[in-house]
Design a protein around this motif. Structure first.
Motif, PDB file in Angstrom:
ATOM      1  N   SER A  77       0.817  -1.221   0.000  1.00  0.00           N
ATOM      2  CA  SER A  77       0.000   0.000   0.000  1.00  0.00           C
ATOM      3  C   SER A  77       0.846   1.265   0.000  1.00  0.00           C
ATOM      4  CB  SER A  77      -0.929  -0.002   1.227  1.00  0.00           C
ATOM      5  OG  SER A  77      -0.165  -0.091   2.414  1.00  0.00           O
ATOM      6  N   ASP A  78       2.095   1.168   0.428  1.00  0.00           N
ATOM      7  CA  ASP A  78       2.934   2.366   0.545  1.00  0.00           C
ATOM      8  C   ASP A  78       3.929   2.512  -0.602  1.00  0.00           C
ATOM      9  OD1 ASP A  78       4.365   0.150   1.203  1.00  0.00           O
ATOM     10  OD2 ASP A  78       5.391   1.034   2.937  1.00  0.00           O
ATOM     11  N   MET A  79       3.830   1.696  -1.620  1.00  0.00           N
ATOM     12  CA  MET A  79       4.805   1.745  -2.718  1.00  0.00           C
ATOM     13  C   MET A  79       4.522   2.934  -3.627  1.00  0.00           C
ATOM     14  SD  MET A  79       5.904  -1.243  -5.413  1.00  0.00           S
ATOM     15  CE  MET A  79       6.794  -2.151  -4.152  1.00  0.00           C
ATOM     16  N   GLN A  80       5.536   3.723  -3.896  1.00  0.00           N
ATOM     17  CA  GLN A  80       5.425   4.899  -4.758  1.00  0.00           C
ATOM     18  C   GLN A  80       6.645   4.984  -5.665  1.00  0.00           C
ATOM     19  OE1 GLN A  80       4.917   8.284  -2.165  1.00  0.00           O
ATOM     20  NE2 GLN A  80       2.722   7.930  -1.943  1.00  0.00           N
ATOM     21  N   GLY A  81       6.528   5.794  -6.696  1.00  0.00           N
ATOM     22  CA  GLY A  81       7.629   5.998  -7.630  1.00  0.00           C
ATOM     23  C   GLY A  81       7.214   5.703  -9.053  1.00  0.00           C
ATOM     24  N   GLN A  82       8.108   5.999  -9.980  1.00  0.00           N
ATOM     25  CA  GLN A  82       7.817   5.714 -11.380  1.00  0.00           C
ATOM     26  C   GLN A  82       7.922   4.217 -11.651  1.00  0.00           C
ATOM     27  OE1 GLN A  82      10.306   8.073 -13.975  1.00  0.00           O
ATOM     28  NE2 GLN A  82       8.932   9.839 -13.822  1.00  0.00           N
ATOM     29  N   HIS A  84       9.290   2.665 -14.062  1.00  0.00           N
ATOM     30  CA  HIS A  84      10.639   2.289 -14.473  1.00  0.00           C
ATOM     31  C   HIS A  84      11.520   2.005 -13.256  1.00  0.00           C
ATOM     32  CE1 HIS A  84      14.766   2.720 -15.932  1.00  0.00           C
ATOM     33  NE2 HIS A  84      14.295   2.481 -17.156  1.00  0.00           N
ATOM     34  N   GLU A  85      11.449   2.846 -12.241  1.00  0.00           N
ATOM     35  CA  GLU A  85      12.280   2.679 -11.045  1.00  0.00           C
ATOM     36  C   GLU A  85      11.904   1.407 -10.292  1.00  0.00           C
ATOM     37  OE1 GLU A  85      11.442   6.161  -8.864  1.00  0.00           O
ATOM     38  OE2 GLU A  85      12.501   7.530 -10.217  1.00  0.00           O
ATOM     39  N   ILE A  86      10.617   1.164 -10.182  1.00  0.00           N
ATOM     40  CA  ILE A  86      10.163  -0.010  -9.429  1.00  0.00           C
ATOM     41  C   ILE A  86      10.578  -1.293 -10.140  1.00  0.00           C
ATOM     42  CG2 ILE A  86       8.090  -1.265  -8.711  1.00  0.00           C
ATOM     43  CD1 ILE A  86       6.850   1.498  -8.112  1.00  0.00           C
ATOM     44  N   VAL A  87      10.427  -1.329 -11.457  1.00  0.00           N
ATOM     45  CA  VAL A  87      10.840  -2.517 -12.206  1.00  0.00           C
ATOM     46  C   VAL A  87      12.346  -2.716 -12.096  1.00  0.00           C
ATOM     47  CG1 VAL A  87      10.986  -3.544 -14.505  1.00  0.00           C
ATOM     48  CG2 VAL A  87       8.880  -2.403 -13.780  1.00  0.00           C
ATOM     49  N   ALA A  88      13.119  -1.632 -12.187  1.00  0.00           N
ATOM     50  CA  ALA A  88      14.582  -1.721 -12.118  1.00  0.00           C
ATOM     51  C   ALA A  88      15.062  -2.229 -10.764  1.00  0.00           C
ATOM     52  CB  ALA A  88      15.202  -0.357 -12.408  1.00  0.00           C
ATOM     53  N   SER A  89      14.261  -2.015  -9.720  1.00  0.00           N
ATOM     54  CA  SER A  89      14.662  -2.486  -8.387  1.00  0.00           C
ATOM     55  C   SER A  89      14.697  -4.001  -8.293  1.00  0.00           C
ATOM     56  CB  SER A  89      13.708  -1.929  -7.316  1.00  0.00           C
ATOM     57  OG  SER A  89      12.415  -2.495  -7.457  1.00  0.00           O
ATOM     58  N   GLY A  90      14.166  -4.694  -9.301  1.00  0.00           N
ATOM     59  CA  GLY A  90      14.224  -6.148  -9.307  1.00  0.00           C
ATOM     60  C   GLY A  90      15.527  -6.701  -9.823  1.00  0.00           C
ATOM     61  N   LEU A  91      16.440  -5.825 -10.251  1.00  0.00           N
ATOM     62  CA  LEU A  91      17.752  -6.253 -10.741  1.00  0.00           C
ATOM     63  C   LEU A  91      18.790  -6.175  -9.635  1.00  0.00           C
ATOM     64  CD1 LEU A  91      17.779  -4.430 -14.189  1.00  0.00           C
ATOM     65  CD2 LEU A  91      17.803  -6.906 -13.860  1.00  0.00           C
ATOM     66  N   THR A 120       5.121   6.459 -15.869  1.00  0.00           N
ATOM     67  CA  THR A 120       3.869   6.553 -15.119  1.00  0.00           C
ATOM     68  C   THR A 120       4.120   6.369 -13.620  1.00  0.00           C
ATOM     69  OG1 THR A 120       2.672   5.625 -17.006  1.00  0.00           O
ATOM     70  CG2 THR A 120       1.546   5.583 -14.883  1.00  0.00           C
ATOM     71  N   ALA A 121       3.419   7.146 -12.807  1.00  0.00           N
ATOM     72  CA  ALA A 121       3.519   7.006 -11.353  1.00  0.00           C
ATOM     73  C   ALA A 121       2.789   5.737 -10.918  1.00  0.00           C
ATOM     74  CB  ALA A 121       2.947   8.225 -10.656  1.00  0.00           C
ATOM     75  N   PHE A 122       3.472   4.896 -10.170  1.00  0.00           N
ATOM     76  CA  PHE A 122       2.910   3.610  -9.744  1.00  0.00           C
ATOM     77  C   PHE A 122       1.619   3.797  -8.961  1.00  0.00           C
ATOM     78  CE2 PHE A 122       2.571   0.201  -6.570  1.00  0.00           C
ATOM     79  CZ  PHE A 122       2.635  -0.921  -7.378  1.00  0.00           C
ATOM     80  N   GLU A 123       1.582   4.809  -8.082  1.00  0.00           N
ATOM     81  CA  GLU A 123       0.435   4.979  -7.189  1.00  0.00           C
ATOM     82  C   GLU A 123      -0.837   5.379  -7.932  1.00  0.00           C
ATOM     83  OE1 GLU A 123       3.198   8.601  -6.781  1.00  0.00           O
ATOM     84  OE2 GLU A 123       3.346   6.413  -6.980  1.00  0.00           O
ATOM     85  N   THR A 124      -0.726   5.812  -9.198  1.00  0.00           N
ATOM     86  CA  THR A 124      -1.902   6.218  -9.966  1.00  0.00           C
ATOM     87  C   THR A 124      -2.533   5.051 -10.731  1.00  0.00           C
ATOM     88  OG1 THR A 124      -0.624   6.780 -11.954  1.00  0.00           O
ATOM     89  CG2 THR A 124      -0.906   8.506 -10.267  1.00  0.00           C
ATOM     90  N   LEU A 125      -1.903   3.887 -10.700  1.00  0.00           N
ATOM     91  CA  LEU A 125      -2.376   2.754 -11.504  1.00  0.00           C
ATOM     92  C   LEU A 125      -3.490   1.996 -10.797  1.00  0.00           C
ATOM     93  CD1 LEU A 125       1.077   1.313 -12.678  1.00  0.00           C
ATOM     94  CD2 LEU A 125      -0.489   2.749 -13.990  1.00  0.00           C
ATOM     95  N   SER A 126      -4.266   1.255 -11.589  1.00  0.00           N
ATOM     96  CA  SER A 126      -5.280   0.365 -11.024  1.00  0.00           C
ATOM     97  C   SER A 126      -4.599  -0.819 -10.349  1.00  0.00           C
ATOM     98  CB  SER A 126      -6.198  -0.152 -12.132  1.00  0.00           C
ATOM     99  OG  SER A 126      -5.480  -1.005 -13.009  1.00  0.00           O
TER     100      SER A 126
END
Length: 599
Positions: A77-82, A84-91, A120-126
């Motif tokens: 529930s508290d995850m925020q950011g673009q 691209h950044e969130i996906v890159a954190s999996g590397l 896109t901002a993660f927090e704005t997504l469905s």
């Protein structure tokens, strides 16, 4: 050599052992469906494999260089950011320039493959798109072992089908937990089942597992019955008179002692969920009549010019992409929201039970017991008083778990608690908004059976395709800015849609109509005569009066003193009721026919 080996793995938290000396090997390229009831430890096993939880005993041995990624069950529930950044954190983090360039290429590749916009901002997504981003984060490092915990939760049908296709082409090893039986059927080539601390390897697809499991249960019941019979015979022997005790065989005594220990150590089945829908006084034959209704949010149309009639006993599914307005349509049909155009007329004597997909009916600080009992120690079930703890045991809540605050319950437990709340109240209309999330297969099967046999009316929003196929009698579909109703379940909708597109290539440009679009359209334009106009104007009043007469007679028949009447009087009432109940559908059919010609 195996990819992963589980050696004598054990773990327990408070309560029963989740993993009890588990052994298993996982090989490259397998797609493993991990099954088990809610609370048996499926998510715990995935967390152990990903290294997020340490087992109490045993070890997990990986082949050299194996990488693991896990998609969690809940969206943080508290995850925020673009994105691209969130996906890159999996590397894995490498600081040299060359690896930075490679990281960028990997992220861009997975974003493109999964149709995601990196800025896109993660927090704005469905919720569904957030799940897709988190899946991209898990996939970006190209793990050798991908662990998915309820990957279809909060996804619409289109997204689920996309995920099935994507994972079907995934070449690495996959282990997943899911309540979606169609998803399981299409992907899994090996089934592992967690039950009472043991991990059973069925080494087959889902359909084969179902047949083998049924045969195994029958064999187990016979074996345990024979064991118990022999134990009872030995207990009779050991209690014989003093003469028999002097001559008894000491080896037989030791064998009896071992049998007692074996019987004591046999972990009994946790039992089955026992649910029953409480019937109340029947609703009127008409439940909902919606005529040319429209609704929009901030100028964005949700649906337009939609008409439908819901009759008593109908079981209607509502499907469509996330965010398209399924719950809004449900609320408009129930009279909770007023349509901006058209009108909704509700039938008589409606008692509605509502299952909320957001679980907003549950207070986080209340215990499960308090949530159901609402200040009392007992609930009324089938006209009888039952202690709330006993009632909750029917939904697999132990007394200790029933006294646990809602905020500490798992997703499956919360859904079972919502079902317990809903079934504790009599209703003749059951409304379910995403009821299948987090429920195990056995509970789903029972819920399906209850709804199929239920004599009342069911309105249901769901993305569970098999659940829709098994329960609903018609399906309202919101898609591509259109809304239409089809006879049957999910597969029936797919077939009718394909036929409609073949026979009516211009159908998408026409206004959607009600349950049988072709019939209504063909009638339009045939103007009503003056006599027919008068008949149409009088029909609603005739229908309402007939419904009221039927309801009054039903109430009279429910009174104990009613049966003091003579046999002739009872027979006359029965004949009158049968005649009225025959007339009512005919009047509705005539009303719909005349109305269809007024547009």
């Amino acid at each position: 050599m195996s990819l992963v080996t589980l050696q004598d793995l054990s773990i327990r938290f408070r309560g029963p052992v989740l993993l009890d000396s588990v052994h298993c090997q996982i090989h490259r390229g397998q797609r493993i469906g991990l099954l088990g009831r809610n609370g048996t430890g499926k998510s715990t096993l995935l967390r152990i494999l990903s290294g997020d939880v340490e087992p109490d005993g045993g070890q997990v041995v990986f082949a050299p260089g194996v990488t693991v990624a896990r998609l969690t069950q809940e969206v943080p529930s508290d995850m925020q950011g673009q994105v691209h950044e969130i996906v890159a954190s999996g590397l894995a983090d490498h600081s040299d320039p060359e690896s930075g360039w490679l990281r960028q290429q990997q992220v861009e590749r997975i974003l493109s493959r999964m149709s995601l916009e990196g800025r896109t901002a993660f927090e704005t997504l469905s919720s569904g798109m957030k799940r897709r981003v988190l899946l991209a984060r898990a996939l970006v490092g190209q793990p050798d072992l991908l662990l998915l915990d309820e990957p279809t939760n909060h996804l619409d049908i289109e997204a689920i089908e996309w995920l099935e296709g994507f994972l079907g082409n995934w070449s690495s090893t996959l282990m997943f937990v899911t309540h979606d039986r169609m998803f399981l059927r299409r992907l899994a080539d090996r089934i592992l089942e967690l039950e009472r601390g043991r991990l059973y390897d069925w080494s087959c697809d889902y359909d084969t597992f179902l047949s083998r499991k049924e045969a195994a249960l029958v064999a187990q019941e016979k074996q345990e019955a024979l064991f118990d019979k022999r134990l009872a015979e030995e207990e009779v022997w050991i209690r014989q008179g003093i003469r028999a005790r002097r001559t008894r065989n000491e080896g037989r005594v030791r064998a009896l002692q071992e049998m007692r220990v074996q019987r004591q150590q046999r972990q009994s089945s946790p039992g089955k969920v026992r649910m029953q829908l409480q019937q109340t006084a029947r609703s009127g034959v008409l439940v909902i009549d919606a005529e040319q209704i429209s609704f929009a949010y901030d100028g964005r149309p949700i649906f337009r010019d939609f008409s439908t009639t819901v009759m008593r006993g109908d079981k209607i599914g509502i499907i469509g992409p996330n965010g398209v307005g399924k719950t809004t349509l449900l609320r408009v049909l129930l009279g909770q929201l007023t349509p901006q155009q058209g009108n909704v007329r509700l039938g008589t004597n409606l008692q509605i039970a509502y299952f909320d997909q957001l679980r907003a009916q549950l207070e986080e600080e209340q215990t499960a017991e308090e949530s159901v009992a609402e200040g009392s120690d007992h609930v009324q079930i089938g006209g009888k008083s039952k202690h709330v703890l006993g009632y909750l045991q029917d939904f697999l809540f132990s007394p200790q778990r029933a006294r646990t605050p809602v905020k500490f319950l798992s997703g499956g437990e919360r859904n079972r608690l919502l079902l317990a709340r809903m079934f504790a109240k009599p209703a003749n209309v059951v409304v379910l908004d995403e009821p299948t999330n987090d429920l195990d297969a056995e509970t789903l099967d029972l819920l399906e059976e209850l709804l199929v046999e239920y004599q009342g009316t069911v309105l249901m929003v769901s993305h569970d395709r098999q659940f829709l196929n098994n329960v609903v009698t018609s399906t309202i579909v919101l898609e591509d800015g259109q809304i239409a109703e089809y006879i049957g379940g999910y597969d029936d909708w797919l077939r009718q849609r394909a036929q409609r597109e073949e026979t009516q290539p211009a159908a998408k440009s026409t206004k959607p109509s009600a349950r049988v679009p072709a019939t209504r359209t063909s009638d339009r334009g045939n103007r009503l005569s003056f006599k027919e106009q008068q008949e149409l104007a009088a029909l609603p009043e005739r229908i309402e009066q007939l419904e009221a007469d039927i309801d009054t007679l039903h109430q009279e028949m429910a009174r104990p003193e009613y049966y003091r009447k003579t046999g002739d009087e009872l027979a006359a009432d029965a004949n009158r009721l049968r005649e009225w109940e025959t007339q009512l559908p005919e009047l509705y059919h005539r009303w719909e026919h005349l109305e269809s010609r007024t547009g």
